[in-house]
Scaffold this active site. Structure first.
Site, mmCIF file in Angstrom:
data_model
loop_
_atom_site.group_PDB
_atom_site.id
_atom_site.type_symbol
_atom_site.label_atom_id
_atom_site.label_comp_id
_atom_site.label_asym_id
_atom_site.label_seq_id
_atom_site.Cartn_x
_atom_site.Cartn_y
_atom_site.Cartn_z
ATOM 1 N N HIS A 56 0.852 -1.192 0.000
ATOM 2 C CA HIS A 56 0.000 0.000 0.000
ATOM 3 C C HIS A 56 0.890 1.245 0.000
ATOM 4 O O HIS A 56 2.121 1.138 0.168
ATOM 5 C CB HIS A 56 -0.943 0.012 1.210
ATOM 6 C CG HIS A 56 -0.264 -0.117 2.527
ATOM 7 N ND1 HIS A 56 0.479 0.884 3.096
ATOM 8 C CD2 HIS A 56 -0.181 -1.153 3.389
ATOM 9 C CE1 HIS A 56 0.958 0.479 4.243
ATOM 10 N NE2 HIS A 56 0.592 -0.761 4.450
HETATM 11 P P1 TYD Z 1 -1.574 -2.724 7.591
HETATM 12 O O1 TYD Z 1 -1.140 -1.299 7.691
HETATM 13 O O2 TYD Z 1 -2.288 -3.133 6.352
HETATM 14 O O3 TYD Z 1 -0.335 -3.688 7.817
HETATM 15 P P2 TYD Z 1 1.046 -3.903 7.038
HETATM 16 O O4 TYD Z 1 1.337 -2.680 6.244
HETATM 17 O O5 TYD Z 1 2.033 -4.121 8.107
HETATM 18 O O6 TYD Z 1 0.928 -5.124 6.198
HETATM 19 O O7 TYD Z 1 -2.457 -3.062 8.877
HETATM 20 C C1 TYD Z 1 -2.833 -4.378 9.202
HETATM 21 C C2 TYD Z 1 -4.079 -4.285 10.050
HETATM 22 O O8 TYD Z 1 -3.809 -3.611 11.277
HETATM 23 C C3 TYD Z 1 -5.213 -3.527 9.364
HETATM 24 O O9 TYD Z 1 -6.423 -4.215 9.695
HETATM 25 C C4 TYD Z 1 -5.214 -2.179 10.037
HETATM 26 C C5 TYD Z 1 -4.653 -2.457 11.407
HETATM 27 N N1 TYD Z 1 -3.841 -1.347 11.932
HETATM 28 C C6 TYD Z 1 -4.352 -0.547 12.940
HETATM 29 O O10 TYD Z 1 -5.486 -0.726 13.412
HETATM 30 N N2 TYD Z 1 -3.584 0.479 13.422
HETATM 31 C C7 TYD Z 1 -2.329 0.718 12.931
HETATM 32 O O11 TYD Z 1 -1.636 1.651 13.405
HETATM 33 C C8 TYD Z 1 -1.816 -0.115 11.879
HETATM 34 C C9 TYD Z 1 -0.445 0.108 11.301
HETATM 35 C C10 TYD Z 1 -2.602 -1.133 11.410
#
Ligand code: TYD
Length: 140
Positions: A56
């Site tokens: 992303h």
């Molecule tokens: P995501 O940012 O997609 O993870 P990565 O980039 O590490 O693969 O987040 C994974 C899940 O965690 C998603 O459901 C959103 C949640 N999340 C939060 O609730 N708060 C946060 O600060 C972060 C980074 C993620």
């Protein structure tokens, strides 16, 4: 035309390190040594072998990514240029500026990915589809 961020704006920043026989400590205090003030910290751990994270971009968020333990690779993509950075030292951080697609992979066993972020969590700041990212990036 608006100034577009590029992968060349995403640099490895040296952090401080105080070391002695009892071990090392690295400190990030306020916006000393990094171009934002940290509002949120999170860390990725227990990542299964072959696991990938990220996939992303963010519209406004600055992040500093640190291999607090072990190593992993970060693919950066600004829509035109790509680069892969290997992180494997807890006293260096990778700055990711807004508007950069990122993917994290090749996590070593037991690695910990520490992330310092300039803003609190906001799902509206995410661009989770690559096409959506490209459209956002190149809109006038
Ligand atoms: P995501 O940012 O997609 O993870 P990565 O980039 O590490 O693969 O987040 C994974 C899940 O965690 C998603 O459901 C959103 C949640 N999340 C939060 O609730 N708060 C946060 O600060 C972060 C980074 C993620």
């Amino acid at each position: 035309m608006k100034q577009l961020s590029t992968v060349y704006d995403c640099n490895i920043l040296p952090l401080n390190k105080i070391h002695n026989r009892a071990g090392n400590i690295t400190i990030v205090e306020g916006d000393d040594n990094i171009p934002f003030t940290t509002k949120r910290i999170y860390y990725l751990y227990d990542i299964p072998g072959g696991g990938k994270r990220g996939g992303h971009a963010h519209k406004q968020l600055f992040q500093l990514i640190v291999a607090a333990s072990g190593s992993f690779d970060v693919l950066l993509d600004d829509g035109a240029n790509k680069k892969i950075v290997t992180l494997n030292r807890p006293d260096y951080g990778l700055l990711i500026v807004p508007g950069i697609w990122r993917e994290l992979f090749e996590f070593s066993s037991g690695s910990v990915c520490l992330v310092l972020a300039s803003e609190k969590y906001d799902e509206a700041d995410y661009l989770r589809k690559y096409n959506e990212f490209k459209a956002w990036k190149y809109k006038k």
